[in-house]
Design an enzyme around this catalytic site. Structure first.
Site, PDB file in Angstrom:
ATOM      1  CE1 TYR A 160      -3.833   2.205   0.153  1.00 29.71           C
ATOM      2  CE2 TYR A 160      -2.735   3.276   2.154  1.00 29.71           C
ATOM      3  CZ  TYR A 160      -3.617   3.387   1.103  1.00 29.71           C
ATOM      4  OH  TYR A 160      -4.454   4.534   1.004  1.00 29.71           O
ATOM      5  CE  LYS A 164      -3.405   5.091  -2.206  1.00 32.97           C
ATOM      6  NZ  LYS A 164      -4.539   5.683  -3.252  1.00 32.97           N
TER       7      LYS A 164
HETATM    8  N1  LIG Z   1     -10.096   5.494   4.039  1.00 33.06           N
HETATM    9  C1  LIG Z   1      -8.811   6.021   4.612  1.00 33.06           C
HETATM   10  O1  LIG Z   1      -8.355   5.946   5.907  1.00 33.06           O
HETATM   11  C2  LIG Z   1      -7.815   6.664   3.540  1.00 33.06           C
HETATM   12  C3  LIG Z   1      -6.780   7.189   3.889  1.00 33.06           C
HETATM   13  C4  LIG Z   1      -5.773   7.691   2.711  1.00 33.06           C
HETATM   14  C5  LIG Z   1      -5.920   7.305   1.635  1.00 33.06           C
HETATM   15  N2  LIG Z   1      -7.192   6.874   1.205  1.00 33.06           N
HETATM   16  C6  LIG Z   1      -7.424   6.664  -0.094  1.00 33.06           C
HETATM   17  O2  LIG Z   1      -8.468   7.318  -0.329  1.00 33.06           O
HETATM   18  C7  LIG Z   1      -9.140   6.619  -1.453  1.00 33.06           C
HETATM   19  C8  LIG Z   1     -10.676   6.211  -1.150  1.00 33.06           C
HETATM   20  O3  LIG Z   1     -10.394   5.193  -0.064  1.00 33.06           O
HETATM   21  P1  LIG Z   1     -11.678   4.766   0.619  1.00 33.06           P
HETATM   22  O4  LIG Z   1     -11.601   4.584   2.014  1.00 33.06           O
HETATM   23  O5  LIG Z   1     -12.818   5.594   0.424  1.00 33.06           O
HETATM   24  O6  LIG Z   1     -11.659   3.187  -0.097  1.00 33.06           O
HETATM   25  P2  LIG Z   1     -12.964   2.460  -0.456  1.00 33.06           P
HETATM   26  O7  LIG Z   1     -12.460   0.797  -0.282  1.00 33.06           O
HETATM   27  O8  LIG Z   1     -14.304   2.769   0.578  1.00 33.06           O
HETATM   28  O9  LIG Z   1     -13.448   2.726  -1.709  1.00 33.06           O
HETATM   29  C9  LIG Z   1     -12.868   2.480  -3.070  1.00 33.06           C
HETATM   30  C10 LIG Z   1     -13.661   2.186  -3.970  1.00 33.06           C
HETATM   31  O10 LIG Z   1     -12.663   1.934  -5.192  1.00 33.06           O
HETATM   32  C11 LIG Z   1     -13.502   0.643  -6.051  1.00 33.06           C
HETATM   33  N3  LIG Z   1     -12.545   0.082  -6.526  1.00 33.06           N
HETATM   34  C12 LIG Z   1     -11.672  -1.229  -6.320  1.00 33.06           C
HETATM   35  N4  LIG Z   1     -10.968  -1.575  -7.271  1.00 33.06           N
HETATM   36  C13 LIG Z   1     -11.381  -0.808  -8.483  1.00 33.06           C
HETATM   37  C14 LIG Z   1     -11.191  -1.217  -9.630  1.00 33.06           C
HETATM   38  N5  LIG Z   1     -10.409  -2.115 -10.299  1.00 33.06           N
HETATM   39  N6  LIG Z   1     -11.934  -0.472 -10.610  1.00 33.06           N
HETATM   40  C15 LIG Z   1     -12.740   0.475 -10.273  1.00 33.06           C
HETATM   41  N7  LIG Z   1     -13.142   0.752  -8.871  1.00 33.06           N
HETATM   42  C16 LIG Z   1     -12.466   0.124  -8.030  1.00 33.06           C
HETATM   43  C17 LIG Z   1     -13.826  -0.066  -4.852  1.00 33.06           C
HETATM   44  O11 LIG Z   1     -15.013  -0.527  -5.372  1.00 33.06           O
HETATM   45  C18 LIG Z   1     -14.482   0.879  -3.843  1.00 33.06           C
HETATM   46  O12 LIG Z   1     -15.718   1.347  -3.907  1.00 33.06           O
HETATM   47  C19 LIG Z   1      -8.540   5.621  -1.849  1.00 33.06           C
HETATM   48  O13 LIG Z   1      -7.374   6.054  -2.907  1.00 33.06           O
HETATM   49  C20 LIG Z   1      -7.229   5.260  -0.612  1.00 33.06           C
HETATM   50  O14 LIG Z   1      -6.129   4.670  -0.844  1.00 33.06           O
HETATM   51  C21 LIG Z   1      -7.982   6.489   2.129  1.00 33.06           C
END
Ligand SMILES: NC(=O)c1ccc[n+]([C@@H]2O[C@H](COP(=O)([O-])OP(=O)(O)OC[C@H]3O[C@@H](n4cnc5c(N)ncnc54)[C@H](O)[C@@H]3O)[C@@H](O)[C@H]2O)c1
Length: 249
Positions: A160, A164
């Site tokens: 991960y 990133k």
């Molecule tokens: N939640 C956190 O704490 C956090 C922290 C830092 C960064 N992020 C980043 O923020 C972004 C959103 O995170 P989140 O927590 O909402 O994640 P999440 O898992 O809730 O949402 C991710 C979405 O991406 C979709 N997805 C996965 N593989 C896919 C593919 N091959 N094609 C199309 N869609 C696909 C999934 O269906 C899901 O709805 C991500 O890039 C994550 O790395 C999240």
């Protein structure tokens, strides 16, 4: 000044739009006046043909594209670990999972930028926002996952943060490559979001953060609209870290 934050008449794509943060990205862009095409697993970001279809459908329906939010990703989290403790150890980690996460989190962003971002370059304007993470800057602190009994419950993966970190460099590559075409490319790097984690984890994370809390899912809306809009007209190649200060100490 306020009108510089408006997105009226702009067309945006948000990937991973059904997820925890994706839904807020959509709401925020719409509230600022944009028309938002919200896509999730119906458009697989690792599939060139799937993205080519999306490109054709955007061009035939709207004839333009102004904003891309590359948000879809696979993330192993303490509240929803992809692997149980033993499997989450680096020494035991699966190369299939490593490749899969790189495919979605890095190749997926590259493909969306290439296939959809080229609409922006051809048009001569637009803003691409790649969603990164604090873990694109700092390594995971594995002690955050030790519970009240002193037991390690989970190890955050190597892939991960690797993915990133790669997103940040792709942002810089494209900011340099497309700057003269009027396309800005920035990373928005969130910190951890409160999402029913165990209390002990929340408290440890909060203590590690100057603002003493995890993010709420709507904490990134302002930064996203800033990056998408003319309010950030002279900003490109930047990593906007919105993390309550987690990475400053
Ligand atoms: N939640 C956190 O704490 C956090 C922290 C830092 C960064 N992020 C980043 O923020 C972004 C959103 O995170 P989140 O927590 O909402 O994640 P999440 O898992 O809730 O949402 C991710 C979405 O991406 C979709 N997805 C996965 N593989 C896919 C593919 N091959 N094609 C199309 N869609 C696909 C999934 O269906 C899901 O709805 C991500 O890039 C994550 O790395 C999240």
């Amino acid at each position: 000044m306020d009108t510089r934050f408006r997105l009226d008449g702009k067309v945006a794509v948000v990937t991973g739009a059904n997820g925890l943060l994706g839904r807020h990205h959509v709401t925020a862009l719409e509230a600022a006046g944009a028309t938002v095409i919200a896509v999730d697993i119906d458009v697989d970001v690792t599939s060139e043909s799937s993205l080519e279809e999306l490109r054709s459908s955007i061009l035939s329906t709207y004839g333009r594209l102004d904003i891309i939010v590359n948000n879809a990703a696979v993330n192993d989290m303490v509240e929803n670990p992809v692997s149980i403790l033993e499997a989450s150890r680096f020494e035991n980690s699966s190369v299939e999972l490593f490749r899969r996460v790189l495919d979605v989190n890095v190749t997926g962003v590259y493909l969306c930028c290439r296939i959809l971002g080229s609409i922006l370059a051809e048009q001569g304007s637009g803003s691409i926002i790649n969603i990164g993470s604090t873990y694109g800057t700092v390594a995971p602190n594995q002690s955050l996952y030790i519970n009240e009994q002193g037991e390690q419950t989970f190890f955050k993966s190597a892939v991960y943060p690797v993915s990133k970190g790669a997103v940040r460099m792709l942002t810089r590559f494209l900011a340099s490559y497309w700057g003269h075409r009027g396309v800005r490319v920035n990373t928005l790097s969130p910190g951890g979001v409160a999402n029913n984690q165990p209390d002990w984890f929340y408290e440890q994370y909060a203590k590690s953060t100057p603002l003493r809390r995890m993010a709420e899912a709507n904490d990134y809306e302002g930064a996203l609209v800033f990056l998408a809009s003319d309010a950030s007209a002279y900003l490109t190649g930047h990593d906007l870290v919105v993390d309550g200060g987690y990475t400053i100490w």
